[in-house]
Write an enzyme that holds these catalytic residues in place. Structure first.
Site, mmCIF file in Angstrom:
data_model
loop_
_atom_site.group_PDB
_atom_site.id
_atom_site.type_symbol
_atom_site.label_atom_id
_atom_site.label_comp_id
_atom_site.label_asym_id
_atom_site.label_seq_id
_atom_site.Cartn_x
_atom_site.Cartn_y
_atom_site.Cartn_z
ATOM 1 N N VAL B 77 39.608 60.590 12.621
ATOM 2 C CA VAL B 77 40.901 61.606 12.137
ATOM 3 C C VAL B 77 41.605 61.019 11.258
ATOM 4 C CG1 VAL B 77 43.074 62.407 12.973
ATOM 5 C CG2 VAL B 77 41.073 62.255 14.613
ATOM 6 N N CYS B 78 41.915 61.728 9.902
ATOM 7 C CA CYS B 78 42.630 61.203 8.880
ATOM 8 C C CYS B 78 44.181 60.821 9.353
ATOM 9 C CB CYS B 78 42.862 62.369 7.883
ATOM 10 S SG CYS B 78 43.962 61.608 6.483
ATOM 11 N N VAL B 79 44.332 59.490 8.959
ATOM 12 C CA VAL B 79 45.828 59.068 9.464
ATOM 13 C C VAL B 79 46.824 59.838 8.762
ATOM 14 C CG1 VAL B 79 46.051 56.931 7.720
ATOM 15 C CG2 VAL B 79 47.261 56.994 9.743
ATOM 16 N N ALA B 82 46.969 63.102 10.153
ATOM 17 C CA ALA B 82 47.584 62.785 11.703
ATOM 18 C C ALA B 82 49.044 62.843 11.753
ATOM 19 C CB ALA B 82 46.873 61.759 12.277
#
Lengths: 135, 130
Positions: B77-79, B82
């Site tokens: 998941v892309c930080v 996110a």
């Protein structure tokens, strides 16, 4: 550069209304650190992303358009704008930000980053890519 | 073939996520190697464990999790995406002083560099979204 892959980021949506344009630009900026061959294409409503004089004060959303001017410093200097998309929206190159980069091999001469290309030319450019990321 | 996936849309609101699940299943069955699935934009919402869909509906987040466990697939998941949308793991909880975390088993939060790396390392990068 023989190990580098050709990355193409295709920007198809208006800058505001959805977050795709801004989050696409974030990928481009991070990706620039990876020493790959990067190109950007702006088609359909995506051409609006490069418009001059964007003002988001009334919508209350961050105006990220000044960031495009930094792309040259990240060695991102192949920016293709589709001619047909501009024409369909009554726009010309003059309506877009003047994006430039400095060519290290020519004593840092300032050069234009944006190239207006036809749909057919863009198709050929897409054909040469290893990775196309669509936003 | 080594394949990576980008999922750009959230579950339920858009079919991209389920189509990506079906694609991953088919690719694994055909003997391909899934190097990574990268969740971006609202796609990060595929990584919450707090969803409770009706029992007669598909649990998309759980399906991803089970798929990852069964085939050892890296779900990232892309930080940045996110943080905007409130997907939190242990590290993010501590760093940003949140009082809980909601990351689904089998997912991890990491940077956009993971997407670029997936492109470099894979034979194909397939994007699911609008």
């Amino acid at each position: 550069m023989s190990d580098a892959k050709k990355f193409m980021y295709i920007n198809r949506k208006a800058p505001y209304g959805t977050i795709y344009a801004w989050e696409s630009l974030e990928v481009v900026l991070i990706g620039a650190a990876f020493d790959q061959e990067v190109s950007l294409a702006f088609v359909d409503d995506g051409v609006y992303q490069l418009m001059k004089g964007q003002d988001t004060t009334d919508v209350g959303i961050k105006n990220f358009s000044p960031t495009y001017a930094a792309l040259g410093d990240y060695d991102v200097n192949k920016i293709y704008v589709e001619k047909e998309s501009l024409e369909a929206r009554g726009l010309t190159l003059e309506d877009l930000q003047h994006l430039v980069w400095e060519d290290e091999d020519e004593d840092w001469a300032e050069k234009d980053s944006i190239r207006v290309v036809t749909s057919a030319e863009l198709a050929e450019i897409f054909e040469q890519q290893d990775i196309t990321l669509s936003f | 073939m080594k394949i990576s996936i980008q999922v750009s849309e959230g579950p339920y609101n858009h079919e991209a996520s389920v189509t990506a699940i079906n694609y991953v299943k088919a690719a694994v069955e055909a003997g391909h190697d899934i190097f990574r699935v990268f969740f971006y934009h609202d796609g990060v919402n595929n990584g919450t464990k707090y969803a409770t869909p009706p029992q007669d509906d598909m649990n998309i987040q759980k399906t991803w999790s089970e798929l990852a466990a069964a085939h050892d697939i890296d779900l990232v998941v892309c930080v940045a995406a996110a943080q905007r949308r409130g997907i939190v793991d242990q590290g993010e909880m501590e760093r940003n002083k949140k009082d809980g975390m909601n990351i689904m088993d089998g997912f991890r939060i990491s940077g956009l560099g993971q997407l670029i790396e997936a492109g470099i390392e894979s034979d194909r990068l397939v994007v699911f979204g609008d």
